[in-house]
Design a protein around this motif. Structure first.
Motif, PDB file in Angstrom:
ATOM      1  N   ALA A 160       0.853  -1.191   0.000  1.00  0.00           N
ATOM      2  CA  ALA A 160       0.000   0.000   0.000  1.00  0.00           C
ATOM      3  C   ALA A 160       0.886   1.237   0.000  1.00  0.00           C
ATOM      4  O   ALA A 160       2.075   1.182   0.355  1.00  0.00           O
ATOM      5  CB  ALA A 160      -0.923   0.014   1.214  1.00  0.00           C
ATOM      6  N   SER A 161       0.300   2.355  -0.399  1.00  0.00           N
ATOM      7  CA  SER A 161       0.996   3.631  -0.370  1.00  0.00           C
ATOM      8  C   SER A 161      -0.026   4.754  -0.316  1.00  0.00           C
ATOM      9  O   SER A 161      -1.078   4.668  -0.958  1.00  0.00           O
ATOM     10  CB  SER A 161       1.882   3.788  -1.611  1.00  0.00           C
ATOM     11  N   TRP A 162       0.261   5.795   0.459  1.00  0.00           N
ATOM     12  CA  TRP A 162      -0.644   6.933   0.548  1.00  0.00           C
ATOM     13  C   TRP A 162       0.111   8.152   1.045  1.00  0.00           C
ATOM     14  O   TRP A 162       1.281   8.072   1.419  1.00  0.00           O
ATOM     15  CB  TRP A 162      -1.831   6.630   1.461  1.00  0.00           C
ATOM     16  N   ARG A 186       7.180  21.584  12.405  1.00  0.00           N
ATOM     17  CA  ARG A 186       6.089  22.092  11.581  1.00  0.00           C
ATOM     18  C   ARG A 186       5.346  20.945  10.911  1.00  0.00           C
ATOM     19  O   ARG A 186       5.890  19.840  10.742  1.00  0.00           O
ATOM     20  CB  ARG A 186       6.610  23.067  10.527  1.00  0.00           C
ATOM     21  N   THR A 187       4.111  21.204  10.524  1.00  0.00           N
ATOM     22  CA  THR A 187       3.299  20.212   9.838  1.00  0.00           C
ATOM     23  C   THR A 187       3.720  20.123   8.377  1.00  0.00           C
ATOM     24  O   THR A 187       3.828  21.153   7.692  1.00  0.00           O
ATOM     25  CB  THR A 187       1.812  20.580   9.919  1.00  0.00           C
ATOM     26  N   VAL A 188       3.990  18.897   7.907  1.00  0.00           N
ATOM     27  CA  VAL A 188       4.462  18.699   6.536  1.00  0.00           C
ATOM     28  C   VAL A 188       3.710  17.534   5.891  1.00  0.00           C
ATOM     29  O   VAL A 188       3.052  16.739   6.559  1.00  0.00           O
ATOM     30  CB  VAL A 188       5.984  18.406   6.492  1.00  0.00           C
ATOM     31  N   ASP A 189       3.846  17.440   4.576  1.00  0.00           N
ATOM     32  CA  ASP A 189       3.315  16.296   3.845  1.00  0.00           C
ATOM     33  C   ASP A 189       4.254  15.111   4.015  1.00  0.00           C
ATOM     34  O   ASP A 189       5.484  15.267   4.060  1.00  0.00           O
ATOM     35  CB  ASP A 189       3.187  16.626   2.354  1.00  0.00           C
ATOM     36  N   ALA A 190       3.657  13.924   4.083  1.00  0.00           N
ATOM     37  CA  ALA A 190       4.443  12.701   4.216  1.00  0.00           C
ATOM     38  C   ALA A 190       3.956  11.663   3.221  1.00  0.00           C
ATOM     39  O   ALA A 190       2.748  11.531   2.990  1.00  0.00           O
ATOM     40  CB  ALA A 190       4.348  12.147   5.638  1.00  0.00           C
ATOM     41  N   MET A 191       4.896  10.947   2.627  1.00  0.00           N
ATOM     42  CA  MET A 191       4.559   9.793   1.812  1.00  0.00           C
ATOM     43  C   MET A 191       4.762   8.536   2.640  1.00  0.00           C
ATOM     44  O   MET A 191       5.802   8.380   3.298  1.00  0.00           O
ATOM     45  CB  MET A 191       5.429   9.699   0.560  1.00  0.00           C
TER      46      MET A 191
END
Length: 330
Positions: free
Chosen positions: A12-14, A23-28
């Motif tokens: 799976a991946s999201w 700080r709030t960041v995007d994560a894969m």
């Protein structure tokens, strides 16, 4: 080998949000298919169903194919999380040459997080890791009896503490996972166990993630749950632990419950579940205890359940037992 699930394809991946550098960041996030957790081959943990994400005969070439898939999905997120069904540092799951390729591919990410049992986080291995690594240690509990009987973890709290100290001495970060309400614990006992475990883990952790038990399929826990001998924790128990520990530890406290709001996961009455889980998520990012200021009439029911469990001396699902008794009496 399972013909329906290719060993060269990710499980799976999201994408999601997490914290990096305050700080709030995007994560894969990616879950790799590997040959499986070494401890699972010796019986494994009572609550873990991740063996279902494993295959047999997965080669380095297969894993490199999964890395290629990750690369195609990567959009320069600052945070990369890579999970397997066991330990990323176990050569039987992820050979060293594959790990090196992963680190090279994501060398520009601010953070790379993966999980490992403590026995694989040796000084020799840690010296080979880049400085953007965070290692997640699944301590679950600092209580020896809970670790050996309720969870069957296969290592001690001291093993995890020693690994955490080695990791931090190597200049890397530690995220410690703790389990809220392992088998055989009442709701009140689960709260006390989590509080004491957080205090223990704070000495070697940069982050502490409190994970309410989620009943996974084909596990010993599921067997007891189906018989009414186990109930996943109340969300009120989760918020109680966070309230009691907030401001008392140096590590960031967080929780991102799997299966939250379902019968298999942490839940309240059903009416307030989403609102309270949203409050937990806000707190996980802000660390502001005021974000947990939320209420529902079912809080009184939660208090009553804890009193009943103590009176009866049982960790079984007392509300379910009452419903069954009422049904029989009709």
């Amino acid at each position: 080998m399972d013909k329906k699930r290719s060993p060269s394809q990710l499980e799976a991946s999201w994408k999601e949000k997490d914290m990096s550098s305050g700080r709030t960041v995007d994560a894969m996030v990616a879950i790799m298919r590997t040959n499986g957790c070494s401890w699972a081959k010796h019986g494994g943990c009572t609550m873990c169903g991740y063996a279902g994400a494993s295959l047999s005969g997965v080669t380095s070439e297969d894993l490199m194919g999964q890395l290629d898939q990750m690369s195609r999905r990567y959009d320069n997120e600052p945070f990369v999380k890579i999970y397997t069904s066991g330990s990323f540092l176990d050569d039987n799951e992820v050979p060293e040459e594959v790990r090196d390729a992963v680190f090279e591919r994501f060398k520009d990410a601010e953070r790379i997080l993966f999980e490992s049992r403590p026995e694989y986080a040796t000084d020799d291995v840690l010296r080979t890791l880049p400085n953007n690594v965070t290692i997640a240690l699944g301590l679950e509990s600092s209580n020896a009896d809970v670790l050996s009987v309720s969870i069957r973890k296969g290592f001690t709290a001291e093993d995890s503490r020693a690994a955490g100290l080695r990791i931090r001495a190597a200049g890397l970060k530690v995220r410690t996972y703790l389990l809220l309400k392992p088998l055989y614990l009442t709701e009140r006992e689960a709260i006390e166990d989590a509080v004491s475990s957080i205090m223990f883990a704070d000495g070697f952790s940069d982050e502490i993630s409190l994970n309410p038990l989620n009943v996974q399929r084909s596990t010993f826990t599921e067997r007891l749950w189906k018989r009414g001998e186990y109930r996943p924790p109340w969300i009120w128990s989760l918020t109680e632990v966070l309230r009691r520990c907030s401001g008392s530890v140096g590590a960031r406290l967080m929780s991102s419950p799997s299966g939250g709001g379902t019968q298999r996961g942490v839940h309240n009455c059903g009416e307030c579940d989403k609102a309270v889980l949203d409050a937990v998520e806000r707190f996980s990012f802000s660390q502001n205890i005021k974000d947990l200021d939320i209420d529902c009439s079912c809080r009184n029911e939660w208090v009553g359940v804890m009193a009943s469990e103590t009176l009866l001396g049982t960790a079984s699902d007392v509300l379910r037992a009452m419903d069954n008794d009422l049904a029989i009496g009709k």
